[in-house]
Design an enzyme around this catalytic site. Structure first.
Site, PDB file in Angstrom:
ATOM      1  N   GLY A   1       0.787  -0.802  -0.125  1.00 33.63           N
ATOM      2  CA  GLY A   1       0.017  -0.012  -0.022  1.00 33.63           C
ATOM      3  C   GLY A   1       1.148   1.377   0.298  1.00 33.63           C
ATOM      4  CG  HIS A   2       0.242   4.015  -2.323  1.00 33.01           C
ATOM      5  ND1 HIS A   2      -0.657   5.218  -2.800  1.00 33.01           N
ATOM      6  CD2 HIS A   2       0.969   3.186  -2.180  1.00 33.01           C
ATOM      7  CE1 HIS A   2      -0.135   4.343  -4.438  1.00 33.01           C
ATOM      8  NE2 HIS A   2       0.558   3.516  -4.241  1.00 33.01           N
TER       9      HIS A   2
END
Ligand SMILES: *[C@@H]1O[C@H](CO)[C@@H](O)[C@H](O)[C@H]1NC(C)=O
Ligand SMILES: *[C@@H]1O[C@H](CO)[C@@H](O)[C@H](O)[C@H]1NC(C)=O
Ligand SMILES: *[C@@H]1O[C@H](CO)[C@@H](O)[C@H](O)[C@H]1NC(C)=O
Ligand SMILES: *[C@@H]1O[C@H](CO)[C@@H](O)[C@H](O)[C@H]1NC(C)=O
Length: 414
Positions: free
Chosen positions: A242-243
């Site tokens: 993810g970020h």
């Protein structure tokens, strides 16, 4: 004395058992199957779900809406409050979205104006996001064709979401707006690493939100705390891919509420594009984010483990110098803006953050030239390059930083 206390506690638990079972009598469980829902993975069960909800909502006591085992296709629905009692939404089966991308809709499943809500069970919300991911252009342009978030909580108060899993959301998995006193515990959100905008839990304009003991592996931020996020605790969350865990993006529109009182603790962040991040658009109208603590965080191979980015712009439509934004009150017009972010960041702490970075620059503090960051504290940071104990680097601009304890990477020259 000890004996009488023991008796008292027995008496109390007996009493509580009796009173709960009489309040939650069998007639206060509304099984969607009794309202015509068919778990065949084909029939549209929206009407059955909504009818079961209204029955529970109108009852003069606390009630349960039961989704038993099986796969129930449900088209976009809003479970509307206020209700008379607390509602438990018990999900044992699979609630499945249509494959249609539903571009332009705000939600798939929404709870609106509900006070006293429990969403729980071992069940699953399957957003069937693949077709939406192909059609959305939100990575490229500001005025984009957004698909709906999977599960939205709009103006909900005193809610607990526990145990459930969200899979392959078309947009955000969980989206909390205008709400107060909301707890996520033991939830799971999963989507492929390359799926666009599939944030795990997004919070905006909400107060007192707790996110704890959860596993988020998705294509965008694991947790994103947008404008108006206040008194938010994120603890024991495993994030990645993810970020990372982000505050922002902030400053996209005029009149955004401030952000304050954010604590992110005891989280593990693995194989992500960012670790812990604050991002604000540039240029941007004024607002503030303050009293933010990221503490006791383990990084495993994160790309930007510690990052403040006040020149955030994920689109082709803006450069460092200029950008078009839409004011909240006149969303049909675009205003051409130039300059820096005017989001003032202050009192931001990074304490005990250890592990590895997949990039050499492990600490990036890129603050606004117009409103430099105030009172940034880095205390006990030890982030190595890959896992080889190679030294990492820091890069800072317009940041007033107070360092203490171990600093790897070494501090920016002051
Ligand atoms: C968040 O944690 C702090 C300190 O651990 C606590 O004082 C505060 O009440 C918590 N906030 C919420 C919304 O639970
Ligand atoms: C964080 O983890 C440490 C060590 O595992 C533990 O002692 C502490 O209570 C945890 N704190 C929170 C807020 O979960
Ligand atoms: C920093 O982390 C590395 C790798 O885990 C470890 O070998 C080293 O002892 C740590 N240094 C400090 C000062 O904690
Ligand atoms: C820097 O941090 C130290 C230790 O936490 C604290 O005593 C000091 O007041 C801080 N200085 C500033 C300018 O914030």
């Amino acid at each position: 004395m000890a004996l009488s206390l023991l008796y008292l506690s027995h008496y109390l638990s007996l009493f509580m058992l009796v009173s709960t079972s009489s309040v939650l009598g069998q007639d206060c469980v509304f099984n969607v199957k009794d309202y015509g829902a068919i778990p065949d993975g084909e029939a549209d069960n929206s009407k059955a779900f909504l009818t079961a909800w209204s029955a529970a909502c109108q009852a003069k006591q606390d009630c349960t809406v039961l989704i038993p085992d099986g796969t129930f296709i449900v088209n976009p629905v809003v479970f509307q409050g206020p209700c008379n009692g607390q509602i438990t939404f018990q999900i044992d089966g699979v609630v499945m979205a249509p494959t249609d991308p539903c571009i332009g809709l705000e939600n798939w499943v929404a709870f609106d104006h509900v006070n006293g809500l429990i969403v729980q069970g071992q069940g699953l919300f399957d957003g069937q996001g693949a077709s939406a991911w192909e059609q959305t252009n939100c990575k490229k342009t500001l005025d984009c064709n957004a698909p709906p978030s999977s599960i939205r909580f709009n103006f909900v108060t005193t809610a607990t979401i526990q145990g459930i899993t969200s899979l392959n959301s078309k947009f955000f998995h969980f989206d909390v707006f205008g709400s107060d006193d909301v707890t996520f515990a033991n939830v799971k959100a999963t989507a492929p690493a390359d799926s666009p905008n599939t944030d795990g839990i997004h919070v905006g304009n909400s107060n007192r939100v707790t996110i704890t003991d959860s596993n988020i592996a998705t294509g965008d931020d694991c947790v994103s705390l947008g404008p108006g996020s206040k008194n938010i605790n994120v603890t024991r969350v495993n994030c990645g891919p993810g970020h990372g865990i982000s505050i922002g993006s902030l400053g996209r529109q005029q009149g955004e509420e401030d952000v304050r009182g954010i604590t992110v603790r005891n989280c593990t962040i693995s194989n992500t594009e960012n670790g812990v991040r604050i991002k604000t658009w540039a240029p941007s109208p004024p607002s503030t984010a303050s009293d933010v603590t990221f503490q006791d965080i383990i990084m495993n191979n994160a790309d930007n483990p510690i990052i403040i980015d006040q020149k955030y712009c994920p689109h082709d439509s803006c450069s460092d110098q200029a950008f078009y934004y839409r004011p909240l009150i006149f969303p049909y017009i675009y205003i051409y803006m130039q300059g820096n972010s005017l989001v003032q960041l202050s009192d931001i702490k990074f304490i005990n953050i250890q592990g590895s970075s997949s990039a050499k620059t492990a600490v990036k503090l890129q603050c606004s030239e117009s409103v430099p960051c105030q009172d940034i504290e880095l205390d006990t940071i030890n982030i190595t390059y890959h896992s080889d104990n190679e030294e990492t680097a820091s890069s800072c601009s317009n940041a007033n930083v107070n360092y203490s304890g171990t600093q790897n990477p070494p501090p920016c020259p002051q």
